[in-house]
Scaffold this motif. Structure first.
Motif, PDB file in Angstrom:
ATOM      1  N   ALA A  28       0.827  -1.202   0.000  1.00 36.18           N
ATOM      2  CA  ALA A  28       0.000   0.000   0.000  1.00 36.18           C
ATOM      3  C   ALA A  28       0.866   1.259   0.000  1.00 36.18           C
ATOM      4  CB  ALA A  28      -0.927  -0.005   1.219  1.00 36.18           C
ATOM      5  N   GLU A  29       1.960   1.236   0.751  1.00 30.79           N
ATOM      6  CA  GLU A  29       2.876   2.384   0.773  1.00 30.79           C
ATOM      7  C   GLU A  29       3.504   2.616  -0.590  1.00 30.79           C
ATOM      8  OE1 GLU A  29       4.337   1.935   5.449  1.00 30.79           O
ATOM      9  OE2 GLU A  29       5.629   1.291   3.785  1.00 30.79           O
ATOM     10  N   GLN A  30       3.888   1.527  -1.254  1.00 27.58           N
ATOM     11  CA  GLN A  30       4.502   1.640  -2.588  1.00 27.58           C
ATOM     12  C   GLN A  30       3.521   2.248  -3.586  1.00 27.58           C
ATOM     13  OE1 GLN A  30       7.667   0.606  -2.971  1.00 27.58           O
ATOM     14  NE2 GLN A  30       8.043   0.218  -5.135  1.00 27.58           N
ATOM     15  N   LEU A  31       2.274   1.782  -3.533  1.00 33.22           N
ATOM     16  CA  LEU A  31       1.260   2.309  -4.441  1.00 33.22           C
ATOM     17  C   LEU A  31       0.966   3.770  -4.137  1.00 33.22           C
ATOM     18  CD1 LEU A  31      -1.197  -0.730  -4.560  1.00 33.22           C
ATOM     19  CD2 LEU A  31       0.319   0.055  -6.392  1.00 33.22           C
ATOM     20  N   TRP A  32       0.913   4.126  -2.848  1.00 28.36           N
ATOM     21  CA  TRP A  32       0.670   5.513  -2.468  1.00 28.36           C
ATOM     22  C   TRP A  32       1.795   6.417  -2.954  1.00 28.36           C
ATOM     23  CZ3 TRP A  32       3.078   9.293   0.362  1.00 28.36           C
ATOM     24  CH2 TRP A  32       2.318  10.423   0.671  1.00 28.36           C
ATOM     25  N   LEU A  33       3.028   5.987  -2.765  1.00 30.82           N
ATOM     26  CA  LEU A  33       4.175   6.748  -3.248  1.00 30.82           C
ATOM     27  C   LEU A  33       4.098   6.962  -4.757  1.00 30.82           C
ATOM     28  CD1 LEU A  33       7.444   5.456  -1.519  1.00 30.82           C
ATOM     29  CD2 LEU A  33       6.564   7.796  -1.539  1.00 30.82           C
ATOM     30  N   THR A  34       3.752   5.905  -5.473  1.00 31.01           N
ATOM     31  CA  THR A  34       3.680   5.973  -6.933  1.00 31.01           C
ATOM     32  C   THR A  34       2.586   6.929  -7.386  1.00 31.01           C
ATOM     33  OG1 THR A  34       4.486   3.694  -7.136  1.00 31.01           O
ATOM     34  CG2 THR A  34       3.331   4.625  -9.034  1.00 31.01           C
ATOM     35  N   VAL A  35       1.393   6.774  -6.841  1.00 29.74           N
ATOM     36  CA  VAL A  35       0.269   7.624  -7.239  1.00 29.74           C
ATOM     37  C   VAL A  35       0.555   9.085  -6.924  1.00 29.74           C
ATOM     38  CG1 VAL A  35      -2.159   8.156  -6.797  1.00 29.74           C
ATOM     39  CG2 VAL A  35      -1.437   5.784  -7.054  1.00 29.74           C
ATOM     40  N   ALA A  36       1.059   9.354  -5.711  1.00 29.35           N
ATOM     41  CA  ALA A  36       1.331  10.739  -5.317  1.00 29.35           C
ATOM     42  C   ALA A  36       2.404  11.365  -6.205  1.00 29.35           C
ATOM     43  CB  ALA A  36       1.764  10.789  -3.853  1.00 29.35           C
ATOM     44  N   SER A  37       3.461  10.623  -6.476  1.00 33.10           N
ATOM     45  CA  SER A  37       4.577  11.174  -7.258  1.00 33.10           C
ATOM     46  C   SER A  37       4.175  11.414  -8.709  1.00 33.10           C
ATOM     47  CB  SER A  37       5.776  10.223  -7.190  1.00 33.10           C
ATOM     48  OG  SER A  37       6.199  10.041  -5.863  1.00 33.10           O
TER      49      SER A  37
END
Length: 238
Positions: A28-37
């Motif tokens: 979930a953290e990886q996906l959040w980082l990707t979406v935000a960036s």
């Protein structure tokens, strides 16, 4: 080969999924980082690319500057940012990933607008469209597949590169890999690497489907836009 099998077994072990340090939380953290960036990169790069492509000026300089930013390793940017007041905050990782993602989005947006058929653009102007209408109703829809290709490239690159955030205590799947190294748990290291690769492939496939859908829409618009010159002749009475 045994190490790879051990990595698969580690991934399939239900005990490794729950908890704040489990696979589900790190994914979930990886996906959040990707979406935000990628979202922030698009907010910056797409308007610039659309405008520069529309006016046909300054695009080469902007693309060269963005490519210079892409040539700088993300780890180098992270190393510099940890020396600033941001230090080991999540924003250090996001800023580094945004700078990394801007180049493909900006380049493809600009090129997509510039490659729109000039006859279609001239016909739209002849029908009385102003600059904003031309950009919104003609140039952007026709450039959308190439624009989305840039977003797809940026997204896949960020998904894979975000693992490096763990080197500066950032979140994401990289924490699984670094934790495995600290514990000398080769199965965890291999399992984390497999998970990153699988996530990148899944994201690539989903973005490819979106791009194909937009390309079919573009072809429909393109077929309709070929009738613009005839419409212009009808309006002018020629």
């Amino acid at each position: 080969m045994n190490a790879f099998i051990d990595g698969i077994r580690w991934l399939l072990d239900p005990e490794n999924w729950p908890g704040p340090d489990g696979i589900a939380a790190r994914l979930a953290e990886q996906l959040w980082l990707t979406v935000a960036s990628v979202f922030l990169a698009c907010l910056i790069a797409i308007p610039i690319g659309l405008w520069l492509g529309h006016i046909g000026k300054g695009g080469t300089l902007a693309i060269n500057i963005s490519n210079v930013g892409r040539a700088i390793p993300v780890f180098a940017v992270l190393s510099i940012l940890v020396l600033t007041p941001l230090r080991f905050s999540i924003w250090s990782t996001i800023i580094a990933l945004v700078l990394f993602a801007i180049a493909p989005v900006l380049t493809n947006t600009y090129v997509g607008i510039r490659e729109v058929d000039r006859d279609v653009v001239d016909a739209a102007r002849g029908m009385g469209m102003d600059g904003l209408q031309l950009l919104r109703k003609v140039e952007l829809p026709l450039a959308m597949p190439l624009l989305m290709n840039g977003v797809r490239l940026a997204t896949v690159q960020v998904v894979a590169t975000a693992t490096i955030a763990a080197l500066v205590a950032g979140p994401g799947l990289g924490r699984i890999i670094t934790s495995g190294f600290r514990r000398q748990d080769l199965a965890q290291v291999i399992g984390g690497a497999i998970l990153v690769a699988l996530l990148a492939l899944v994201v690539e496939g989903l973005m490819e489907l979106v791009q194909r859908r937009l390309d079919s829409i573009r072809r429909g618009i393109g077929d309709g836009s070929r009738q613009m010159p005839d419409a212009v002749d009808a309006v002018t009475g020629s």
